[in-house]
Design a protein around this motif. Sequence first.
Motif, mmCIF file in Angstrom:
data_model
loop_
_atom_site.group_PDB
_atom_site.id
_atom_site.type_symbol
_atom_site.label_atom_id
_atom_site.label_comp_id
_atom_site.label_asym_id
_atom_site.label_seq_id
_atom_site.Cartn_x
_atom_site.Cartn_y
_atom_site.Cartn_z
ATOM 1 N N UNK A 3 -7.630 8.680 -1.633
ATOM 2 C CA UNK A 3 -7.080 10.039 -1.566
ATOM 3 C C UNK A 3 -5.876 10.072 -0.636
ATOM 4 N N UNK A 4 -5.246 8.918 -0.420
ATOM 5 C CA UNK A 4 -4.117 8.838 0.508
ATOM 6 C C UNK A 4 -2.814 8.680 -0.267
ATOM 7 N N UNK A 5 -2.403 7.440 -0.487
ATOM 8 C CA UNK A 5 -1.177 7.151 -1.215
ATOM 9 C C UNK A 5 -1.420 6.010 -2.199
ATOM 10 N N UNK A 6 -0.836 6.129 -3.391
ATOM 11 C CA UNK A 6 -0.958 5.064 -4.376
ATOM 12 C C UNK A 6 -0.243 3.793 -3.956
ATOM 13 N N UNK A 7 0.664 3.924 -3.000
ATOM 14 C CA UNK A 7 1.442 2.811 -2.450
ATOM 15 C C UNK A 7 0.558 1.629 -2.060
ATOM 16 N N UNK A 8 -0.626 1.906 -1.562
ATOM 17 C CA UNK A 8 -1.486 0.857 -1.001
ATOM 18 C C UNK A 8 -2.307 0.107 -2.039
ATOM 19 N N UNK A 9 -2.267 0.548 -3.293
ATOM 20 C CA UNK A 9 -3.141 -0.037 -4.313
ATOM 21 C C UNK A 9 -2.331 -0.723 -5.408
ATOM 22 N N UNK A 10 -2.643 -1.975 -5.647
ATOM 23 C CA UNK A 10 -2.095 -2.719 -6.781
ATOM 24 C C UNK A 10 -2.910 -2.293 -8.005
ATOM 25 N N UNK A 11 -2.330 -1.454 -8.843
ATOM 26 C CA UNK A 11 -3.105 -0.869 -9.939
ATOM 27 C C UNK A 11 -3.554 -1.901 -10.965
ATOM 28 N N UNK A 12 -2.746 -2.921 -11.203
ATOM 29 C CA UNK A 12 -3.161 -3.978 -12.135
ATOM 30 C C UNK A 12 -4.385 -4.705 -11.595
ATOM 31 N N UNK A 13 -4.399 -4.951 -10.280
ATOM 32 C CA UNK A 13 -5.550 -5.609 -9.660
ATOM 33 C C UNK A 13 -6.774 -4.701 -9.686
ATOM 34 N N UNK A 14 -6.558 -3.400 -9.536
ATOM 35 C CA UNK A 14 -7.668 -2.444 -9.603
ATOM 36 C C UNK A 14 -8.288 -2.439 -10.998
ATOM 37 N N UNK A 15 -7.454 -2.414 -12.019
ATOM 38 C CA UNK A 15 -7.953 -2.451 -13.397
ATOM 39 C C UNK A 15 -8.758 -3.726 -13.628
ATOM 40 N N UNK A 16 -8.244 -4.843 -13.143
ATOM 41 C CA UNK A 16 -8.946 -6.118 -13.304
ATOM 42 C C UNK A 16 -10.283 -6.105 -12.566
#
Length: 214
Positions: free
Chosen positions: A125-138
């Motif tokens: 709930x902070x910033x999307x900056x900190x998350x690698x979305x491709x890695x999250x999906x994986x």
Amino acid sequence: MALLLTMWRKIGCLKSDVEKGGWRYDVCAPIERLEGKTLGIFGLGRIGTAVAKRAAAFGLRVIAADPALTFMEAKERGAELVTPAMVLSSSDIITNHMDANETNEDLFGAAAFAAMTRRPLFLNCARGWSVDEAALVEALDEGLIRGAGLDVLKDENPDLEGHPLLGRDNVILTPHAAFYSETSIEALHRISAKNLAYCLAGRPQEAFKVVNKL
């Protein structure tokens, strides 16, 4: 806390089953008791501290990683200060409340998700900056985490058509709405007006949280 409780208690699954005519409390099993689980917080600032205090009321053990705090300062805010590696490996739920800066871009990448050995619920709930979305999906595809509750994405105005995080039973995605209430909007207007008055009066140091300094 709303995302945490909704996802941990599988409210969406239960609601969907009832709407289909079901009435079984165990249809979405397993659902584990929240009390006694470990909540790991990245960023124990104002919001992270508020989460820590509320989590304690549900019987959660709260640990946190924040380089700006001492052990005693974190304790006063309701959390045990540990290393980032310990938060990743020891938490049943991980929630991100860090400001975006040059040190945490894509902090939650493939290595971080692989280190989440307790298969936690991941919340941002902070910033999307900190998350690698491709890695999250994986991580979701491989079952490294049990689910994700996201109020933000990397892009503040994302193109959601065909987005790989949509259409998943174990993902809740909301439009950066965690802050929103009618009361918060009124407060934003009031604070903005006060900030403008302070700056025009030559007292910018009294303004509240000036993001872009002039």
